[in-house]
Motif scaffolding. Structure first.
Motif, PDB file in Angstrom:
ATOM      1  N   ARG A  77       0.846  -1.186   0.000  1.00  0.00           N
ATOM      2  CA  ARG A  77       0.000   0.000   0.000  1.00  0.00           C
ATOM      3  C   ARG A  77       0.883   1.239   0.000  1.00  0.00           C
ATOM      4  N   ASP A  78       0.693   2.073  -1.002  1.00  0.00           N
ATOM      5  CA  ASP A  78       1.477   3.298  -1.154  1.00  0.00           C
ATOM      6  C   ASP A  78       0.992   4.339  -0.152  1.00  0.00           C
ATOM      7  N   ALA A  79       1.819   4.643   0.834  1.00  0.00           N
ATOM      8  CA  ALA A  79       1.459   5.633   1.845  1.00  0.00           C
ATOM      9  C   ALA A  79       2.034   7.006   1.504  1.00  0.00           C
ATOM     10  N   GLN A  80       2.724   7.104   0.384  1.00  0.00           N
ATOM     11  CA  GLN A  80       3.304   8.382  -0.018  1.00  0.00           C
ATOM     12  C   GLN A  80       2.345   9.168  -0.908  1.00  0.00           C
ATOM     13  N   HIS A  81       1.775   8.509  -1.908  1.00  0.00           N
ATOM     14  CA  HIS A  81       0.928   9.195  -2.881  1.00  0.00           C
ATOM     15  C   HIS A  81      -0.562   8.930  -2.691  1.00  0.00           C
ATOM     16  N   ASN A  82      -0.916   7.948  -1.883  1.00  0.00           N
ATOM     17  CA  ASN A  82      -2.316   7.608  -1.661  1.00  0.00           C
ATOM     18  C   ASN A  82      -2.744   8.144  -0.291  1.00  0.00           C
ATOM     19  N   ALA A  83      -3.578   9.187  -0.303  1.00  0.00           N
ATOM     20  CA  ALA A  83      -3.978   9.858   0.939  1.00  0.00           C
ATOM     21  C   ALA A  83      -4.759   8.936   1.874  1.00  0.00           C
ATOM     22  N   VAL A  84      -5.570   8.042   1.321  1.00  0.00           N
ATOM     23  CA  VAL A  84      -6.351   7.120   2.154  1.00  0.00           C
ATOM     24  C   VAL A  84      -5.415   6.178   2.914  1.00  0.00           C
ATOM     25  N   ASN A  85      -4.437   5.611   2.229  1.00  0.00           N
ATOM     26  CA  ASN A  85      -3.476   4.715   2.889  1.00  0.00           C
ATOM     27  C   ASN A  85      -2.654   5.464   3.929  1.00  0.00           C
ATOM     28  N   ARG A  86      -2.240   6.675   3.589  1.00  0.00           N
ATOM     29  CA  ARG A  86      -1.443   7.483   4.513  1.00  0.00           C
ATOM     30  C   ARG A  86      -2.244   7.786   5.782  1.00  0.00           C
ATOM     31  N   GLU A  87      -3.498   8.146   5.621  1.00  0.00           N
ATOM     32  CA  GLU A  87      -4.349   8.467   6.765  1.00  0.00           C
ATOM     33  C   GLU A  87      -4.601   7.232   7.625  1.00  0.00           C
ATOM     34  N   GLU A  88      -4.839   6.080   6.992  1.00  0.00           N
ATOM     35  CA  GLU A  88      -5.037   4.843   7.758  1.00  0.00           C
ATOM     36  C   GLU A  88      -3.781   4.507   8.558  1.00  0.00           C
ATOM     37  N   LEU A  89      -2.631   4.669   7.941  1.00  0.00           N
ATOM     38  CA  LEU A  89      -1.367   4.413   8.625  1.00  0.00           C
ATOM     39  C   LEU A  89      -1.207   5.346   9.817  1.00  0.00           C
ATOM     40  N   LEU A  90      -1.482   6.617   9.622  1.00  0.00           N
ATOM     41  CA  LEU A  90      -1.358   7.597  10.695  1.00  0.00           C
ATOM     42  C   LEU A  90      -2.330   7.315  11.838  1.00  0.00           C
ATOM     43  N   GLN A  91      -3.583   7.059  11.500  1.00  0.00           N
ATOM     44  CA  GLN A  91      -4.599   6.823  12.523  1.00  0.00           C
ATOM     45  C   GLN A  91      -4.366   5.521  13.288  1.00  0.00           C
ATOM     46  N   SER A  92      -3.934   4.496  12.601  1.00  0.00           N
ATOM     47  CA  SER A  92      -3.819   3.181  13.234  1.00  0.00           C
ATOM     48  C   SER A  92      -2.492   2.941  13.932  1.00  0.00           C
ATOM     49  N   SER A  93      -1.397   3.407  13.332  1.00  0.00           N
ATOM     50  CA  SER A  93      -0.090   3.147  13.933  1.00  0.00           C
ATOM     51  C   SER A  93       0.437   4.337  14.715  1.00  0.00           C
ATOM     52  N   GLY A  94      -0.179   5.500  14.500  1.00  0.00           N
ATOM     53  CA  GLY A  94       0.249   6.689  15.227  1.00  0.00           C
ATOM     54  C   GLY A  94       1.312   7.506  14.526  1.00  0.00           C
ATOM     55  N   ALA A  95       1.777   7.055  13.365  1.00  0.00           N
ATOM     56  CA  ALA A  95       2.807   7.788  12.627  1.00  0.00           C
ATOM     57  C   ALA A  95       2.736   7.400  11.158  1.00  0.00           C
ATOM     58  N   THR A  96       3.351   8.204  10.322  1.00  0.00           N
ATOM     59  CA  THR A  96       3.426   7.868   8.896  1.00  0.00           C
ATOM     60  C   THR A  96       4.798   7.285   8.562  1.00  0.00           C
ATOM     61  N   LYS A  97       5.418   6.662   9.531  1.00  0.00           N
ATOM     62  CA  LYS A  97       6.731   6.045   9.346  1.00  0.00           C
ATOM     63  C   LYS A  97       6.584   4.765   8.527  1.00  0.00           C
ATOM     64  N   VAL A  98       7.407   4.635   7.504  1.00  0.00           N
ATOM     65  CA  VAL A  98       7.413   3.437   6.674  1.00  0.00           C
ATOM     66  C   VAL A  98       8.811   2.838   6.690  1.00  0.00           C
ATOM     67  N   PRO A  99       8.928   1.554   6.415  1.00  0.00           N
ATOM     68  CA  PRO A  99       7.875   0.589   6.149  1.00  0.00           C
ATOM     69  C   PRO A  99       7.131   0.232   7.434  1.00  0.00           C
ATOM     70  N   CYS A 100       5.889  -0.154   7.254  1.00  0.00           N
ATOM     71  CA  CYS A 100       5.051  -0.557   8.376  1.00  0.00           C
ATOM     72  C   CYS A 100       4.190  -1.730   7.908  1.00  0.00           C
ATOM     73  N   LEU A 101       4.271  -2.829   8.626  1.00  0.00           N
ATOM     74  CA  LEU A 101       3.530  -4.027   8.265  1.00  0.00           C
ATOM     75  C   LEU A 101       2.288  -4.132   9.142  1.00  0.00           C
ATOM     76  N   LYS A 102       1.130  -4.177   8.490  1.00  0.00           N
ATOM     77  CA  LYS A 102      -0.140  -4.369   9.195  1.00  0.00           C
ATOM     78  C   LYS A 102      -0.394  -5.868   9.261  1.00  0.00           C
ATOM     79  N   ILE A 103      -0.530  -6.375  10.477  1.00  0.00           N
ATOM     80  CA  ILE A 103      -0.743  -7.804  10.699  1.00  0.00           C
ATOM     81  C   ILE A 103      -2.121  -7.973  11.327  1.00  0.00           C
ATOM     82  N   THR A 104      -3.015  -8.635  10.618  1.00  0.00           N
ATOM     83  CA  THR A 104      -4.353  -8.914  11.139  1.00  0.00           C
ATOM     84  C   THR A 104      -4.359 -10.355  11.626  1.00  0.00           C
ATOM     85  N   GLU A 105      -4.528 -10.513  12.928  1.00  0.00           N
ATOM     86  CA  GLU A 105      -4.504 -11.841  13.536  1.00  0.00           C
ATOM     87  C   GLU A 105      -5.796 -12.593  13.223  1.00  0.00           C
TER      88      GLU A 105
END
Length: 132
Positions: A77-105
């Motif tokens: 998921r492109d968090a640089q050019h895709n605002a939706v992905n960037r916002e999800e990353l910020l809201q869920s992980s607390g930062a826009t730091k990449v790389p970030c792996l989302k793990i759904t248990e």
């Protein structure tokens, strides 16, 4: 002074970005070969993972190279050019730091793994050839 520094790094990214992407393509590692059943199981497990990344981030390139080496079809998921992905990353992980792996248990809980070394270690532990 800040605009000058920002312009310098933007120019540096514009120049080095294509070079880094070319190097990534030229040094593409050969993926792990698994039998069809084992690869199908890995593919299924990878559906619960998503990598938030920037295309030319060297740490993201490191993680993508490991994904190729382990033959992992993890969604990128492109968090640089895709605002939706960037916002999800910020809201869920607390930062826009990449790389970030989302793990759904399996129980539906989500955890976020940041830092390329930690992500690579996680992928190797979970999907390494001895784990496959």
């Amino acid at each position: 002074m800040k605009p000058v520094i920002r312009a310098f790094f933007q120019t540096l990214r514009l120049v080095l970005g294509p070079v880094m992407l070319l190097k990534e393509r030229l040094t593409n590692p050969e993926g792990v070969q698994r039998d069809a059943v084992a690869q199908a199981a890995v593919d299924q497990q990878c559906q619960s993972l998503a990598l938030y990344q920037f295309n030319t981030c060297p740490f993201c390139i490191k993680v993508r190279q490991e994904m190729r080496r382990l033959s992992l079809p993890i969604e990128k998921r492109d968090a640089q050019h895709n605002a939706v992905n960037r916002e999800e990353l910020l809201q869920s992980s607390g930062a826009t730091k990449v790389p970030c792996l989302k793990i759904t248990e399996a129980n539906g809980q989500t955890r976020w793994l940041q830092d390329s070394n930690a992500i690579v270690a996680y992928l190797r532990e979970r999907f390494g050839t001895s784990a496959a």
